[in-house]
Design an enzyme around this catalytic site. Structure first.
Site, short mmCIF file in Angstrom:
data_model
loop_
_atom_site.label_atom_id
_atom_site.label_comp_id
_atom_site.label_asym_id
_atom_site.label_seq_id
_atom_site.Cartn_x
_atom_site.Cartn_y
_atom_site.Cartn_z
N GLU A 198 -0.73 -9.20 -0.84
CA GLU A 198 -2.15 -9.49 -0.57
C GLU A 198 -2.96 -9.49 -1.86
O GLU A 198 -3.88 -10.28 -2.04
CB GLU A 198 -2.70 -8.48 0.45
CG GLU A 198 -2.00 -8.62 1.80
CD GLU A 198 -2.49 -7.61 2.82
OE1 GLU A 198 -3.32 -8.00 3.66
OE2 GLU A 198 -2.05 -6.45 2.79
N ALA B 259 0.86 -1.18 0.00
CA ALA B 259 0.00 0.00 0.00
C ALA B 259 0.90 1.23 0.00
O ALA B 259 2.06 1.16 0.41
CB ALA B 259 -0.88 -0.02 1.24
N GLU C 37 4.50 -5.26 7.14
CA GLU C 37 3.67 -4.27 7.84
C GLU C 37 4.12 -4.02 9.28
O GLU C 37 4.00 -2.91 9.80
CB GLU C 37 2.20 -4.70 7.83
CG GLU C 37 1.48 -4.45 6.51
CD GLU C 37 1.62 -5.57 5.52
OE1 GLU C 37 2.50 -6.44 5.67
OE2 GLU C 37 0.82 -5.59 4.56
N GLY D 139 0.56 -5.06 0.91
CA GLY D 139 -0.65 -5.09 0.09
C GLY D 139 -0.42 -5.66 -1.30
O GLY D 139 -1.34 -6.20 -1.91
N1 CO8 Z 1 4.61 3.19 -0.52
C1 CO8 Z 1 5.02 4.37 -1.02
N2 CO8 Z 1 6.16 4.52 -1.71
C2 CO8 Z 1 6.90 3.43 -1.91
C3 CO8 Z 1 6.54 2.16 -1.42
C4 CO8 Z 1 5.32 2.07 -0.69
N3 CO8 Z 1 4.87 0.91 -0.20
N4 CO8 Z 1 7.50 1.27 -1.76
C5 CO8 Z 1 8.41 1.95 -2.47
N5 CO8 Z 1 8.05 3.25 -2.55
C6 CO8 Z 1 8.76 4.33 -3.24
C7 CO8 Z 1 9.99 4.78 -2.46
O1 CO8 Z 1 9.61 5.69 -1.44
C8 CO8 Z 1 10.81 5.40 -3.55
O2 CO8 Z 1 10.28 6.68 -3.83
P1 CO8 Z 1 11.29 7.93 -4.06
O3 CO8 Z 1 12.08 7.54 -5.29
O4 CO8 Z 1 10.38 9.08 -4.27
O5 CO8 Z 1 12.15 8.01 -2.84
C9 CO8 Z 1 10.51 4.52 -4.78
O6 CO8 Z 1 9.27 3.87 -4.47
C10 CO8 Z 1 11.57 3.46 -5.02
O7 CO8 Z 1 11.72 2.72 -3.81
P2 CO8 Z 1 13.13 2.54 -3.07
O8 CO8 Z 1 14.04 3.66 -3.39
O9 CO8 Z 1 12.84 2.25 -1.63
O10 CO8 Z 1 13.66 1.22 -3.83
P3 CO8 Z 1 14.69 0.14 -3.27
O11 CO8 Z 1 15.03 -0.72 -4.42
O12 CO8 Z 1 15.77 0.79 -2.49
O13 CO8 Z 1 13.82 -0.73 -2.22
C11 CO8 Z 1 11.90 -1.93 -1.45
C12 CO8 Z 1 12.76 -1.50 -2.66
C13 CO8 Z 1 12.70 -2.90 -0.59
C14 CO8 Z 1 10.67 -2.65 -2.02
C15 CO8 Z 1 11.49 -0.69 -0.63
O14 CO8 Z 1 10.95 0.29 -1.52
C16 CO8 Z 1 10.49 -0.95 0.45
O15 CO8 Z 1 10.82 -1.49 1.49
N6 CO8 Z 1 9.22 -0.51 0.21
C17 CO8 Z 1 8.17 -0.57 1.21
C18 CO8 Z 1 7.68 -1.98 1.38
C19 CO8 Z 1 6.60 -2.00 2.45
O16 CO8 Z 1 6.82 -1.72 3.60
N7 CO8 Z 1 5.39 -2.40 2.03
C20 CO8 Z 1 4.25 -2.52 2.92
C21 CO8 Z 1 3.45 -1.27 2.94
S1 CO8 Z 1 2.12 -1.31 4.12
C22 CO8 Z 1 0.94 -2.24 3.36
O17 CO8 Z 1 1.13 -2.70 2.26
C23 CO8 Z 1 -0.33 -2.42 4.10
C24 CO8 Z 1 -1.37 -3.13 3.27
C25 CO8 Z 1 -2.74 -3.02 3.89
C26 CO8 Z 1 -3.31 -1.63 3.74
C27 CO8 Z 1 -4.67 -1.51 4.32
C28 CO8 Z 1 -5.33 -0.14 4.24
C29 CO8 Z 1 -4.67 0.99 3.59
#
Ligand code: CO8
Length: 262
Positions: A117, A69, A137, A114
């Site tokens: 999911e 998400a 999460e 998500g």
């Molecule tokens: N949300 C928003 N932005 C994101 C997300 C995300 N989940 N994942 C990546 N991005 C963005 C980064 O912020 C970055 O943006 P910017 O270039 O502007 O800084 C861009 O995408 C590229 O990402 P990274 O630079 O972080 O890329 P890396 O190769 O270094 O890392 C990863 C890749 C490991 C995938 C890393 O991006 C990461 O850890 N992402 C987050 C993963 C995460 O925690 N996901 C779970 C989110 S919570 C969720 O999904 C809850 C679901 C249920 C929701 C229910 C109601 C809303």
């Protein structure tokens, strides 16, 4: 469907198969609430058309299916708003799981939170050998909120489901294949074509029998996974904690979180 324009997805139709592409590669296809609404509209209005026989979900680019998400969209959410977002996503993902036509997730990279999911809501998952999956999460002070606590447990059992949620660690494609999360793992360039091949093989079978198999298998899942409302409530409660603010802020500030258990 009339006048439908999309911001975060794109769709194409070939050989009666609709391909829905999550189209936000610069944010690793993070699921913005509007993206969820767009996916919902496709499953509500286009997928039921007689001309569509099956659906493939994929992420744009070669890095991610969906990295979860949209964490940025969490900022400033009240507990009630978070619970509603969770319920809305659950409702959309249930439409996918309950779709009378086969749905294949072509997991072409990261499928996290998500994003995983969403893939779990599909009926079959074909993955790139470079795919990595996880439910991170808890690093954000949250629980999975789009049905993952229920669907993953049904698919892999309590031990492995809790392993992913409690450690927040990712597993690679071959492990996910071994666990039964992925149905097949192929080279990155073959994910879409293999998904299409599987879909065309499935579409050779009797449509009513396909629909009934999907319905019956889901029936088994629903009777064992009745905690969806509880999952949404819990997502709302977690989003009211300081740890949630710390976890999401730390991600956006690109630093490790410091949790206080509050
Ligand atoms: N949300 C928003 N932005 C994101 C997300 C995300 N989940 N994942 C990546 N991005 C963005 C980064 O912020 C970055 O943006 P910017 O270039 O502007 O800084 C861009 O995408 C590229 O990402 P990274 O630079 O972080 O890329 P890396 O190769 O270094 O890392 C990863 C890749 C490991 C995938 C890393 O991006 C990461 O850890 N992402 C987050 C993963 C995460 O925690 N996901 C779970 C989110 S919570 C969720 O999904 C809850 C679901 C249920 C929701 C229910 C109601 C809303």
């Amino acid at each position: 469907m009339s006048d439908l324009t999309f911001t975060y997805i794109k769709i194409s139709i070939d050989q009666d198969v609709l391909t829905l592409t999550l189209n936000r590669p610069e944010k690793l296809n993070a699921l913005h609430p509007i993206m969820i609404q767009e996916i919902d509209a496709v499953f509500e209005e286009i997928v039921p058309l007689d001309s569509i026989k099956g659906v493939i979900l994929i992420g744009e680019g070669d890095k991610a299916f969906a990295a979860g998400a949209d964490i940025k969209a969490f900022q400033g959410l009240t507990s009630e708003e978070a619970q509603i977002l969770s319920q809305e996503g659950q409702s959309t993902f249930l439409k996918i799981a309950q779709c009378a036509k086969p749905v294949i997730a072509a997991v072409n990279g990261f499928a996290l939170g998500g994003g995983l999911e969403l893939a779990l809501a599909a009926h079959i998952r074909i993955a790139s050998a470079q795919a990595q999956i996880g439910l991170p999460e808890t690093t954000l002070g949250l629980v999975p909120g789009y049905g993952g606590t229920q669907r993953l447990t049904n698919l892999v059992g309590r031990g492995r489901a809790l392993q992913l949620m409690l450690t927040a660690q990712r597993i690679d494609a071959s492990t996910a294949l071994e666990w039964g999360i992925f149905n097949a793992v192929v080279s990155p360039s073959d994910v879409l074509t293999t998904s299409k091949t599987w879909m065309l093989q499935i579409l050779k079978q009797a449509p009513i029998a396909l629909r009934e198999c999907i319905r019956l298998v889901l029936e088994a899942e629903l009777s064992g996974g009745q905690a969806m409302p509880e999952e949404a409530k819990s997502f709302g409660r977690c989003s009211a904690t300081s740890d949630f603010i710390e976890g999401t802020t730390a991600f956006l500030e690109k630093r490790p979180p410091v949790f206080k258990g509050k």
